[in-house]
Scaffold this motif. Structure first.
Motif, PDB file in Angstrom:
ATOM      1  N   ASP A  84      46.304  60.816  29.893  1.00  0.00           N
ATOM      2  CA  ASP A  84      46.147  59.778  30.901  1.00  0.00           C
ATOM      3  C   ASP A  84      47.492  59.145  31.236  1.00  0.00           C
ATOM      4  O   ASP A  84      47.761  58.812  32.395  1.00  0.00           O
ATOM      5  CB  ASP A  84      45.174  58.710  30.391  1.00  0.00           C
ATOM      6  N   ASN A  85      48.352  58.979  30.243  1.00  0.00           N
ATOM      7  CA  ASN A  85      49.646  58.348  30.469  1.00  0.00           C
ATOM      8  C   ASN A  85      50.676  59.288  31.071  1.00  0.00           C
ATOM      9  O   ASN A  85      51.549  58.853  31.823  1.00  0.00           O
ATOM     10  CB  ASN A  85      50.190  57.778  29.154  1.00  0.00           C
ATOM     11  N   PHE A  86      50.598  60.577  30.746  1.00  0.00           N
ATOM     12  CA  PHE A  86      51.623  61.513  31.196  1.00  0.00           C
ATOM     13  C   PHE A  86      51.165  62.410  32.353  1.00  0.00           C
ATOM     14  O   PHE A  86      51.933  63.246  32.815  1.00  0.00           O
ATOM     15  CB  PHE A  86      52.102  62.372  30.025  1.00  0.00           C
ATOM     16  N   TYR A  87      49.953  62.237  32.808  1.00  0.00           N
ATOM     17  CA  TYR A  87      49.472  63.018  33.955  1.00  0.00           C
ATOM     18  C   TYR A  87      48.812  62.133  35.009  1.00  0.00           C
ATOM     19  O   TYR A  87      49.029  62.308  36.196  1.00  0.00           O
ATOM     20  CB  TYR A  87      48.497  64.099  33.481  1.00  0.00           C
ATOM     21  N   MET A  88      48.019  61.168  34.602  1.00  0.00           N
ATOM     22  CA  MET A  88      47.355  60.226  35.505  1.00  0.00           C
ATOM     23  C   MET A  88      46.519  60.965  36.551  1.00  0.00           C
ATOM     24  O   MET A  88      46.660  60.783  37.759  1.00  0.00           O
ATOM     25  CB  MET A  88      48.387  59.318  36.171  1.00  0.00           C
ATOM     26  N   GLY A  89      45.625  61.821  36.045  1.00  0.00           N
ATOM     27  CA  GLY A  89      44.855  62.705  36.909  1.00  0.00           C
ATOM     28  C   GLY A  89      43.938  62.008  37.886  1.00  0.00           C
ATOM     29  O   GLY A  89      43.675  62.519  38.989  1.00  0.00           O
ATOM     30  N   LYS A  90      43.425  60.822  37.545  1.00  0.00           N
ATOM     31  CA  LYS A  90      42.533  60.108  38.456  1.00  0.00           C
ATOM     32  C   LYS A  90      43.245  59.741  39.751  1.00  0.00           C
ATOM     33  O   LYS A  90      42.664  59.799  40.834  1.00  0.00           O
ATOM     34  CB  LYS A  90      41.987  58.845  37.781  1.00  0.00           C
ATOM     35  N   TYR A  91      44.506  59.357  39.645  1.00  0.00           N
ATOM     36  CA  TYR A  91      45.282  59.031  40.843  1.00  0.00           C
ATOM     37  C   TYR A  91      45.535  60.287  41.666  1.00  0.00           C
ATOM     38  O   TYR A  91      45.554  60.240  42.897  1.00  0.00           O
ATOM     39  CB  TYR A  91      46.613  58.390  40.456  1.00  0.00           C
ATOM     40  N   GLU A 101      43.531  62.793  41.946  1.00  0.00           N
ATOM     41  CA  GLU A 101      42.289  63.108  42.649  1.00  0.00           C
ATOM     42  C   GLU A 101      42.055  62.193  43.852  1.00  0.00           C
ATOM     43  O   GLU A 101      41.556  62.644  44.883  1.00  0.00           O
ATOM     44  CB  GLU A 101      41.103  62.974  41.678  1.00  0.00           C
ATOM     45  N   LYS A 102      42.438  60.926  43.731  1.00  0.00           N
ATOM     46  CA  LYS A 102      42.140  59.950  44.781  1.00  0.00           C
ATOM     47  C   LYS A 102      43.183  59.927  45.906  1.00  0.00           C
ATOM     48  O   LYS A 102      42.840  59.825  47.078  1.00  0.00           O
ATOM     49  CB  LYS A 102      42.039  58.549  44.170  1.00  0.00           C
ATOM     50  N   ASN A 103      44.468  59.987  45.527  1.00  0.00           N
ATOM     51  CA  ASN A 103      45.534  59.873  46.529  1.00  0.00           C
ATOM     52  C   ASN A 103      46.776  60.587  46.001  1.00  0.00           C
ATOM     53  O   ASN A 103      47.541  60.033  45.220  1.00  0.00           O
ATOM     54  CB  ASN A 103      45.840  58.390  46.798  1.00  0.00           C
ATOM     55  N   ARG A 104      46.985  61.804  46.436  1.00  0.00           N
ATOM     56  CA  ARG A 104      48.047  62.631  45.865  1.00  0.00           C
ATOM     57  C   ARG A 104      49.447  62.146  46.252  1.00  0.00           C
ATOM     58  O   ARG A 104      50.398  62.314  45.489  1.00  0.00           O
ATOM     59  CB  ARG A 104      47.849  64.091  46.265  1.00  0.00           C
ATOM     60  N   TRP A 105      49.586  61.577  47.442  1.00  0.00           N
ATOM     61  CA  TRP A 105      50.896  61.049  47.828  1.00  0.00           C
ATOM     62  C   TRP A 105      51.272  59.862  46.959  1.00  0.00           C
ATOM     63  O   TRP A 105      52.420  59.731  46.523  1.00  0.00           O
ATOM     64  CB  TRP A 105      50.892  60.639  49.308  1.00  0.00           C
ATOM     65  N   TYR A 106      50.322  59.001  46.712  1.00  0.00           N
ATOM     66  CA  TYR A 106      50.559  57.843  45.851  1.00  0.00           C
ATOM     67  C   TYR A 106      50.870  58.308  44.426  1.00  0.00           C
ATOM     68  O   TYR A 106      51.794  57.807  43.785  1.00  0.00           O
ATOM     69  CB  TYR A 106      49.327  56.943  45.868  1.00  0.00           C
ATOM     70  N   TRP A 107      50.113  59.284  43.960  1.00  0.00           N
ATOM     71  CA  TRP A 107      50.321  59.842  42.621  1.00  0.00           C
ATOM     72  C   TRP A 107      51.719  60.441  42.481  1.00  0.00           C
ATOM     73  O   TRP A 107      52.359  60.322  41.426  1.00  0.00           O
ATOM     74  CB  TRP A 107      49.270  60.910  42.348  1.00  0.00           C
ATOM     75  N   ALA A 108      52.212  61.085  43.549  1.00  0.00           N
ATOM     76  CA  ALA A 108      53.507  61.759  43.509  1.00  0.00           C
ATOM     77  C   ALA A 108      54.660  60.786  43.249  1.00  0.00           C
ATOM     78  O   ALA A 108      55.712  61.184  42.735  1.00  0.00           O
ATOM     79  CB  ALA A 108      53.753  62.498  44.823  1.00  0.00           C
ATOM     80  N   PHE A 109      54.483  59.515  43.577  1.00  0.00           N
ATOM     81  CA  PHE A 109      55.515  58.510  43.315  1.00  0.00           C
ATOM     82  C   PHE A 109      55.162  57.622  42.132  1.00  0.00           C
ATOM     83  O   PHE A 109      56.049  57.157  41.415  1.00  0.00           O
ATOM     84  CB  PHE A 109      55.747  57.656  44.559  1.00  0.00           C
TER      85      PHE A 109
END
Length: 312
Positions: A78-85, A87-95
């Motif tokens: 969860d800390n080193f991948y944050m998969g939920k983000y 799934e929901k918003n890949r652009w946001y997850w990328a940053f």
């Protein structure tokens, strides 16, 4: 100047340890959370399909097996991948991911600096040309950790305000406080990155500085290194007043709320805690909850009294 920076560093680390300890102790003293038993629970034997110990006959007599490794791996993922983000918003997850990892790595980098300096103080040669394998391993581990911290921190600190500003959904929940955090962390990351790329590619100054902290001998440092250390010290003092506390609270949320499925057995400590909470008085009022009664009484009633209903 060196002495003042050493004092600032000790004060910063002492401050953040004390503040986080006070806040953690306050959270642990809070009333037990509402019992919800949401499945799947990570440590359950039949986690893969959402099963629980309630499926077993006379489950209250069966010893419970709770493998800690599974919950630990989940927390690390969860800390080193944050998969939920993702799934929901890949652009946001990328940053968000590099910003989040940059924070973890820069804390790890400075802690690792302490242990490397301690090893040096005990006689270990920590360098790329060290005759001791452990000295070489520590050297490259410190170098990689620092590089990841500075690079990921800079990428995340630049990308996060941009994505939050241009995405209407994210912008609605962004505050000036958020943007200040990004700017502060960007300055820390860029000063470290400048040191690594231009001034001190081996990060020798950081090892020297932490050795000076241990021996209480102020070292002579390059201006950019000194600036990074001062900024990081101020950042540590600033952290307890920010949302970064969720790095601790999320652990509590996992182990003491989300994964807490301790059975409420007769005569148990949990039963007493729940009974005490149900005996507390309701201090507020709504259409379905009358004030002044205990939570146990309120839970057994359908709403306000007939007299109050007539007034409405």
């Amino acid at each position: 100047m060196g002495t003042l920076v050493i004092v600032l560093t000790y004060a910063a680390y002492l401050f953040i340890i004390v503040m986080y300890s006070i806040k953690a102790a306050a959270w642990l003293k809070m009333p037990r959370h509402i019992r919800w038993d949401l499945y799947p629970v990570i440590h359950e034997e039949n986690y893969h399909y959402g099963g629980s110990y309630y499926e077993k006959e006379e489950w209250w007599k069966v010893p419970r097996h709770r493998p800690g490794w599974r919950s630990l791996l989940y927390a690390l993922k969860d800390n080193f991948y944050m998969g939920k983000y993702f799934e929901k918003n890949r652009w946001y997850w990328a940053f968000l991911l590099p910003w989040h990892l940059g924070f973890i790595f820069i804390i790890s980098f400075h802690i690792l600096c302490f242990f490397v300096a301690l090893a040096m103080h005990l006689g270990l040669d920590v360098s790329g040309a060290s005759p001791q394998l452990s000295g070489q391993l520590l050297y490259y581990l410190l170098l990689v950790t620092g590089a990841l911290a500075f690079i990921l921190g800079a990428i995340g600190s630049i990308g996060m305000p941009v994505i939050r500003f241009f995405d209407p959904g994210l912008r609605a929940y962004a505050t000036p406080f958020n943007y200040f955090n990004y700017l502060f962390f960007l300055l820390i990351s860029l000063t470290g990155l400048y040191d690594l790329l231009v001034v001190d590619p081996t990060l020798k100054d950081y090892r020297t500085y932490w050795l000076g902290l241990i021996t209480l001998v102020p070292p002579v440092l390059h201006t950019s290194t000194l600036l990074h250390i001062i900024l990081f010290d101020l950042f540590l003092i600033y952290l307890p007043f920010t949302r970064s506390l969720h790095y601790i609270t999320r652990i509590f949320a996992y182990y003491f709320i989300r994964w807490d499925d301790e059975p409420n057995l007769p005569g148990s400590k949990l039963e007493k805690e729940v009974a005490d909470l149900l005996g507390r008085r309701v201090s507020w009022e709504a259409a379905h909850i009358p004030a002044g009664k205990t939570w146990a009484e309120a839970a057994c009633e359908s709403g306000l009294s007939e007299a109050r209903k007539e007034k409405q």
